[in-house]
Structures are given as structure tokens and as C-alpha cells.
Design a protein around this motif. Structure first.
Motif, PDB file in Angstrom:
ATOM      1  N   THR A  32       0.861  -1.190   0.000  1.00 29.29           N
ATOM      2  CA  THR A  32       0.000   0.000   0.000  1.00 29.29           C
ATOM      3  C   THR A  32       0.891   1.230   0.000  1.00 29.29           C
ATOM      4  O   THR A  32       1.730   1.409   0.886  1.00 29.29           O
ATOM      5  CB  THR A  32      -0.895   0.037   1.259  1.00 29.29           C
ATOM      6  N   ARG A  62      -2.856   0.338  -4.084  1.00 26.75           N
ATOM      7  CA  ARG A  62      -2.583  -0.968  -3.485  1.00 26.75           C
ATOM      8  C   ARG A  62      -2.387  -2.008  -4.579  1.00 26.75           C
ATOM      9  O   ARG A  62      -3.086  -2.002  -5.594  1.00 26.75           O
ATOM     10  CB  ARG A  62      -3.750  -1.392  -2.581  1.00 26.75           C
ATOM     11  N   THR A 111      -0.501  -7.073   5.032  1.00 26.79           N
ATOM     12  CA  THR A 111      -1.953  -6.886   4.973  1.00 26.79           C
ATOM     13  C   THR A 111      -2.600  -6.801   6.350  1.00 26.79           C
ATOM     14  O   THR A 111      -3.764  -6.447   6.462  1.00 26.79           O
ATOM     15  CB  THR A 111      -2.616  -8.055   4.209  1.00 26.79           C
ATOM     16  N   ASP A 112      -1.840  -7.121   7.383  1.00 24.95           N
ATOM     17  CA  ASP A 112      -2.441  -7.205   8.718  1.00 24.95           C
ATOM     18  C   ASP A 112      -2.369  -5.840   9.414  1.00 24.95           C
ATOM     19  O   ASP A 112      -1.586  -5.631  10.331  1.00 24.95           O
ATOM     20  CB  ASP A 112      -1.713  -8.270   9.547  1.00 24.95           C
ATOM     21  N   TYR A 113      -3.147  -4.912   8.924  1.00 24.59           N
ATOM     22  CA  TYR A 113      -3.176  -3.589   9.548  1.00 24.59           C
ATOM     23  C   TYR A 113      -4.552  -2.962   9.326  1.00 24.59           C
ATOM     24  O   TYR A 113      -5.293  -3.355   8.423  1.00 24.59           O
ATOM     25  CB  TYR A 113      -2.085  -2.679   8.965  1.00 24.59           C
ATOM     26  N   ASP A 114      -4.893  -2.007  10.165  1.00 25.63           N
ATOM     27  CA  ASP A 114      -6.100  -1.203   9.984  1.00 25.63           C
ATOM     28  C   ASP A 114      -5.672   0.225   9.711  1.00 25.63           C
ATOM     29  O   ASP A 114      -4.747   0.734  10.351  1.00 25.63           O
ATOM     30  CB  ASP A 114      -6.965  -1.221  11.249  1.00 25.63           C
ATOM     31  N   LEU A 115      -6.332   0.848   8.757  1.00 21.47           N
ATOM     32  CA  LEU A 115      -6.016   2.236   8.436  1.00 21.47           C
ATOM     33  C   LEU A 115      -7.126   3.125   8.988  1.00 21.47           C
ATOM     34  O   LEU A 115      -8.297   2.939   8.666  1.00 21.47           O
ATOM     35  CB  LEU A 115      -5.907   2.400   6.908  1.00 21.47           C
ATOM     36  N   HIS A 116      -6.749   4.051   9.853  1.00 24.24           N
ATOM     37  CA  HIS A 116      -7.730   4.977  10.420  1.00 24.24           C
ATOM     38  C   HIS A 116      -7.433   6.362   9.877  1.00 24.24           C
ATOM     39  O   HIS A 116      -6.327   6.869  10.032  1.00 24.24           O
ATOM     40  CB  HIS A 116      -7.630   4.997  11.948  1.00 24.24           C
ATOM     41  N   SER A 117      -8.401   6.964   9.231  1.00 25.78           N
ATOM     42  CA  SER A 117      -8.190   8.324   8.748  1.00 25.78           C
ATOM     43  C   SER A 117      -9.378   9.179   9.184  1.00 25.78           C
ATOM     44  O   SER A 117     -10.378   8.670   9.680  1.00 25.78           O
ATOM     45  CB  SER A 117      -8.050   8.342   7.224  1.00 25.78           C
ATOM     46  N   GLN A 152      -9.508   8.823  -0.125  1.00 30.72           N
ATOM     47  CA  GLN A 152     -10.334   9.063   1.052  1.00 30.72           C
ATOM     48  C   GLN A 152     -10.296  10.552   1.326  1.00 30.72           C
ATOM     49  O   GLN A 152      -9.212  11.147   1.439  1.00 30.72           O
ATOM     50  CB  GLN A 152      -9.797   8.294   2.250  1.00 30.72           C
TER      51      GLN A 152
END
Lengths: 127, 161
Positions: free
Chosen positions: B51, B67, B129-135, B158
């Protein structure tokens, strides 16, 4: 005549693309220097003479506009033409770069033909 | 070319921007990688392990991301550098960062008034791939599914209005 070029960009991949584009444009280069930002480029120019500088705008440490403002301080680089190669495409950026002393402006993405179109007149003016 | 104010007023969800993002991406791939992207009608359930993100700040705030899978990323770097695929090494992250940077820059240059009023951050590239994206995005992401040399890539914007 073979030229010496300095390519300034914080991306090593982009520096290689620019170098390849110069070769594809038919430029014969005796030496290609690279720098990752304006401060590194000034250090290169303290020790070396070049015929052409291609420079990004958005870079860490010292950006491209600050770099070209500082160029007259370097004896080796006073009359060296600078062409900007950048993603910043607004007229305001173009005007700002040209008023700072840039001789050309190429927007990313670009083709080798566009590089040729912008570089050859700059080099012709110099010779 | 529509102005940024016209585009903001026209659609709160900014769906009008999807063709511009797609065109910006197509131009980057055609000019810098010498290849054509094709549209993928439905998203494929493929692991996209790389990403690349560029932040936008100013008149438009948000994050544009590209991505792709590892093989697609390596092939992009190979095409950008003009070297065989097997010779590509750590340059993949740099290459993907530049692609996101150019897509974001090319996109904002297509909207009158946005180019000079919107700054781009340096790119950030995440592998895995093991992540969370917070925006702070307050509207659904504008997402485009494309095929690069038969491999899926996803470009998304976004927006935090």
C-alpha cells in the motif's frame, strides 16, 4: 559534445528514470551526478562542474525552489541552467520556479520526448 | 476543466472525481511504465500486500492510496527502471511511492484551483496486509479497481472535507 548532468530528486527510482530519459533523448553524457535533496546537490556542486541540472521541487531538507535560489552562492554553478521536473503542475508553481531562475519546467508524468523538447533549447542557449 | 468549487458543490460524495482519478492513473502508467491499465468490473479477492499512500492537505484533505500485490509491485518497479524483473530489489517501495505521488499530483492538476491550493505529503509505503487504516475521512472512499498486466491494483481517495 558530452555533457555533465546533475539530477536532484528524493526518489532514486525517479533519478534513474530521468537519467534514462536523457539518454533516450539522445544526449551524450560524460558524467551524471545524483543528489537526494537541494542541500546534497549544493555539496555536489561545490566539488564538481556540471552543464545541466534537473531538479524536483518537493524534497526533504531543502526543496528545489530554495536550491535554485541558493545556486548563485556556488561559484561552479552560477550560470548552469536548471530544469524543474515535478508533480507540481499549477501555473503558480511554474511562474515561481521561473522567477527563481529555472530555465524549464517539466510536469510528471512525462515522456522522453517531452524531456528532449525542454532540454535541448536550454542547452542550445548555453552553447 | 471544472473548478474545485464546482466539483465540491456538484456532489457531496465526489463521485465526479472517479473518472479524473482513473485518467490520472492511466496517464502515469502509460507515460512512465509504457503500459495500459484496464478496468476491473468487480474487485478480486486477492491479497494486495503493498500500500502506497500520499496525503493531501489544503483545499482538499485526504489520502490517495495505490494498493497492489508483491508481483505487481515488482513489475511496476521493473518497468520504471527498465531492468528485468529478477533484478528488482528494494526499489519497489520507492517506485510505488513515486507512482502514488504522480497519480495524486496528476489528479489535482486536472482540477482548476486545486493544483496550487493542495499540497502533497511525501509518500508512505506499507508492506503486508495485517493492519487497519484509520483516517479522518468523512465520506466513503472513491475506489477504482484496475488491472495492471493482468494483476489487480486498487486506487482509492479518502476525503476529509
Amino acid at each position: 559534445m558530452a555533457i555533465r548532468a546533475l539530477i536532484v530528486d528524493d526518489s532514486s527510482v525517479m533519478r534513474k528514470i530521468v537519467e534514462r530519459s536523457l539518454l533516450q533523448a539522445g544526449l551524450e553524457m560524460s558524467q551524471v551526478f545524483q543528489a537526494g535533496n537541494g542541500a546534497e546537490a549544493l555539496a555536489v556542486l561545490e566539488e564538481n562542474r556540471v552543464d545541466l541540472i534537473l531538479c524536483d521541487i518537493n524534497m526533504p531538507v531543502m526543496d528545489g525552489l530554495e536550491f535554485i535560489k541558493r545556486l548563485p552562492e556556488v561559484e561552479n554553478a552560477k550560470d548552469v541552467p536548471v530544469v524543474m521536473i515535478t508533480t507540481e503542475g499549477s501555473e503558480a508553481h511554474v511562474v515561481q520556479a521561473l522567477s527563481c531562475g529555472a530555465r524549464g519546467y517539466i510536469r510528471k508524468p512525462f515522456t522522453p520526448e517531452q524531456v528532449k523538447e525542454h532540454i535541448l533549447p536550454v542547452l542550445a542557449d548555453r552553447s | 476543466m471544472k473548478s474545485v468549487n464546482e466539483l465540491f458543490a456538484a456532489n457531496d460524495n465526489h463521485e465526479d472525481w472517479i473518472p479524473l482519478i482513473e485518467l490520472a492513473a492511466r496517464e502515469v502508467f502509460e507515460l512512465m511504465l509504457n503500459c495500459r491499465l484496464t478496468v476491473l468490473k468487480t474487485a478480486e479477492a486477492t491479497a494486495l500486500e503493498i500500500t502506497s499512500m500520499v496525503g493531501l492537505a489544503g483545499k482538499l484533505c485526504g489520502v490517495l492510496s495505490v494498493r497492489c500485490g508483491r508481483r505487481a509491485g515488482a513489475l511496476m518497479a521493473s518497468k520504471m527502471l527498465g531492468v528485468p524483473l529478477e533484478k528488482v530489489g528494494p526499489e519497489v517501495s520507492d517506485a510505488l511511492g513515486e507512482i502514488a505521488n504522480m497519480v495524486a499530483g496528476n489528479f489535482k492538476n486536472k482540477i482548476s484551483g486545486l493544483s496550487e491550493g493542495c499540497m502533497l505529503s511525501p509518500p508512505t509505503v506499507i508492506t503486508g496486509t495485517d493492519y487497519d487504516l484509520h483516517s479522518r475521512a468523512d465520506s466513503p472512499a472513491l475506489e477504482i479497481n484496475l488491472l495492471f498486466e493482468g494483476m489487480p491494483i486498487v486506487i482509492s481517495l479518502q476525503i476529509n472535507s
